[in-house]
Scaffold this motif. Structure first.
Motif, PDB file in Angstrom:
ATOM      1  N   THR A 191      75.027   7.409  63.164  1.00 33.66           N
ATOM      2  CA  THR A 191      73.851   6.550  63.051  1.00 33.66           C
ATOM      3  C   THR A 191      73.116   6.901  61.761  1.00 33.66           C
ATOM      4  OG1 THR A 191      72.616   8.121  64.414  1.00 33.66           O
ATOM      5  CG2 THR A 191      73.635   6.260  65.536  1.00 33.66           C
ATOM      6  N   MET A 192      71.958   6.250  61.541  1.00 32.36           N
ATOM      7  CA  MET A 192      71.176   6.495  60.328  1.00 32.36           C
ATOM      8  C   MET A 192      69.772   6.946  60.696  1.00 32.36           C
ATOM      9  SD  MET A 192      72.240   3.595  57.544  1.00 32.36           S
ATOM     10  CE  MET A 192      72.015   2.199  58.645  1.00 32.36           C
ATOM     11  N   PHE A 215      65.668  -4.558  74.330  1.00 32.08           N
ATOM     12  CA  PHE A 215      65.930  -5.986  74.099  1.00 32.08           C
ATOM     13  C   PHE A 215      67.391  -6.261  73.726  1.00 32.08           C
ATOM     14  CE2 PHE A 215      61.640  -4.850  72.634  1.00 32.08           C
ATOM     15  CZ  PHE A 215      60.874  -5.536  73.565  1.00 32.08           C
ATOM     16  N   GLY A 216      68.291  -5.462  74.267  1.00 32.96           N
ATOM     17  CA  GLY A 216      69.716  -5.649  73.999  1.00 32.96           C
ATOM     18  C   GLY A 216      70.223  -4.926  72.774  1.00 32.96           C
ATOM     19  N   ILE A 217      69.352  -4.223  72.070  1.00 36.70           N
ATOM     20  CA  ILE A 217      69.800  -3.479  70.880  1.00 36.70           C
ATOM     21  C   ILE A 217      70.662  -2.290  71.281  1.00 36.70           C
ATOM     22  CG2 ILE A 217      69.016  -2.153  68.884  1.00 36.70           C
ATOM     23  CD1 ILE A 217      66.507  -3.883  68.842  1.00 36.70           C
ATOM     24  N   VAL A 218      70.293  -1.620  72.368  1.00 37.66           N
ATOM     25  CA  VAL A 218      71.051  -0.469  72.877  1.00 37.66           C
ATOM     26  C   VAL A 218      72.012  -0.969  73.943  1.00 37.66           C
ATOM     27  CG1 VAL A 218      70.902   1.730  74.094  1.00 37.66           C
ATOM     28  CG2 VAL A 218      69.172   1.127  72.389  1.00 37.66           C
ATOM     29  N   ASN A 219      73.311  -0.731  73.747  1.00 39.54           N
ATOM     30  CA  ASN A 219      74.306  -1.134  74.738  1.00 39.54           C
ATOM     31  C   ASN A 219      75.156   0.028  75.259  1.00 39.54           C
ATOM     32  OD1 ASN A 219      75.710  -0.685  72.401  1.00 39.54           O
ATOM     33  ND2 ASN A 219      76.499  -2.759  72.190  1.00 39.54           N
ATOM     34  N   TYR A 220      74.886   1.253  74.784  1.00 45.46           N
ATOM     35  CA  TYR A 220      75.566   2.443  75.304  1.00 45.46           C
ATOM     36  C   TYR A 220      74.565   3.594  75.324  1.00 45.46           C
ATOM     37  CZ  TYR A 220      80.085   0.145  74.778  1.00 45.46           C
ATOM     38  OH  TYR A 220      81.138  -0.731  74.892  1.00 45.46           O
ATOM     39  N   GLY A 246      73.747   1.638  69.716  1.00 46.83           N
ATOM     40  CA  GLY A 246      74.011   0.210  69.664  1.00 46.83           C
ATOM     41  C   GLY A 246      75.262  -0.065  68.850  1.00 46.83           C
ATOM     42  N   VAL A 247      76.331  -0.393  69.541  1.00 42.71           N
ATOM     43  CA  VAL A 247      77.618  -0.684  68.900  1.00 42.71           C
ATOM     44  C   VAL A 247      77.790  -2.190  68.892  1.00 42.71           C
ATOM     45  CG1 VAL A 247      80.092  -0.245  68.904  1.00 42.71           C
ATOM     46  CG2 VAL A 247      78.520   1.501  69.771  1.00 42.71           C
ATOM     47  N   GLN A 248      77.655  -2.784  67.730  1.00 42.55           N
ATOM     48  CA  GLN A 248      77.729  -4.233  67.595  1.00 42.55           C
ATOM     49  C   GLN A 248      79.173  -4.668  67.334  1.00 42.55           C
ATOM     50  OE1 GLN A 248      74.919  -5.719  68.338  1.00 42.55           O
ATOM     51  NE2 GLN A 248      73.847  -3.755  68.384  1.00 42.55           N
ATOM     52  N   GLU A 249      79.427  -5.922  67.635  1.00 47.69           N
ATOM     53  CA  GLU A 249      80.737  -6.476  67.339  1.00 47.69           C
ATOM     54  C   GLU A 249      80.890  -6.606  65.829  1.00 47.69           C
ATOM     55  OE1 GLU A 249      83.145  -7.020  69.362  1.00 47.69           O
ATOM     56  OE2 GLU A 249      82.011  -6.542  71.177  1.00 47.69           O
TER      57      GLU A 249
END
Length: 288
Positions: A191-192, A215-220, A246-249
């Motif tokens: 991460t940064m 708000f959906g930013i964190v998914n793990y 947050g691991v985005q597609e």
């Protein structure tokens, strides 16, 4: 028995007669001697010939047993073996454009907050402006800084997998290991920080859980026990261990080589398998 006697018998005893004068040949026994010479050659061939070994038929092993044998061989020669697969593989990349843009936003808001806090606010105080104006100017620099830090801190730019020697023997062995994927396999998520400096969080894949926060930013999310254990090994002035990610597609990151076609540097299929296993494990735990 006949061949052994021929091997022990002197074949040239009849070719040179002992009763004749020295260096004289007995020509009467010459045809018989040639015949014995041929028999002697056959005898030598039989004496020194090796018995052809019959191929030993090995029992067919299942793929799991073959993988175990390869794993044992890899563990036995772990110190001197040149592995075909690297010890650490990049399995996720968020994209160069996205990472660069996010880093620029972080640095820009940092400079913006520093400008309002250390330059504009002291000027308002020195000019004896009303307190609500001074407070508003300070908030103009601090609110963007905290908002960007809160929404972008879980952003994951890279994910690496640490492979044991068992899985580094060959590509087929790696594929079998990934499809099994023990929960103790270590992942490193990058991460940064607030100043766009990389932060590395190493954990076991079994400690990750799917979630939906911020708000959906964190998914793990990461298990609290692992984070607490990691914090105990850090100094007091170090940042605390990350627990939300947050691991985005993202598409496949490719590097174009000069004069060659683009080469894929990301083993994205490994992350796809790991992601599906994390989701299945979470569903199983909820059902239990």
């Amino acid at each position: 028995m006949f061949s052994l006697r021929l091997c022990s018998k002197k074949p040239f005893s009849t070719f040179i007669s002992t009763s004749s004068p020295p260096r004289l040949i007995n020509w009467q026994h010459l045809p018989r001697t040639r015949h014995l010479r041929q028999l002697e050659d056959r005898c030598l061939q039989r004496c020194y010939a090796q018995v052809a070994k019959k191929p030993i038929s090995k029992p067919t092993l299942s793929p799991a047993e073959q993988a175990k044998q390869q794993a044992k061989a890899a563990a036995a020669t772990a110190g001197s073996k040149h592995y075909e697969v690297a010890e650490r593989l990049l399995i996720y990349h968020a994209g160069t454009g996205r990472i660069t843009f996010l880093a620029m936003v972080k640095v820009t808001t940092l400079f913006l907050g520093a400008f309002f806090t250390f330059i504009v606010v002291p000027g308002y105080v020195k000019a004896e402006k009303p307190e609500w104006e001074t407070l508003g100017v300070a908030l103009c620099g601090l609110i963007p800084l905290f908002f960007v830090a809160y929404t972008t801190s879980p952003f994951v730019s890279h994910i690496y997998i640490h492979l044991p020697p068992v899985a580094r023997v060959s590509r087929p062995v790696l594929e079998r290991f990934i499809h099994a994927l023990p929960p103790s396999t270590e992942f490193t998520l990058t991460t940064m920080s607030a100043i766009a400096k990389p932060r590395y969080s190493t954990m076991q894949v079994g400690h990750l859980r799917p979630a939906k926060r911020r708000f959906g930013i964190v998914n793990y999310v990461r298990d609290a026990e692992g984070a607490i254990a990691e914090n105990e090994t850090r100094k007091w002035y170090n940042l605390r261990a990350m627990t939300k990610f947050g691991v985005q597609e993202a598409g496949v990151e490719k590097k174009k080589l000069k004069g060659k076609k683009g080469k894929d540097l990301t083993e994205a299929w490994i992350w796809d398998v790991a992601k599906s296993k994390i989701e299945k494990r979470a569903v199983t735990e909820k059902a239990a």
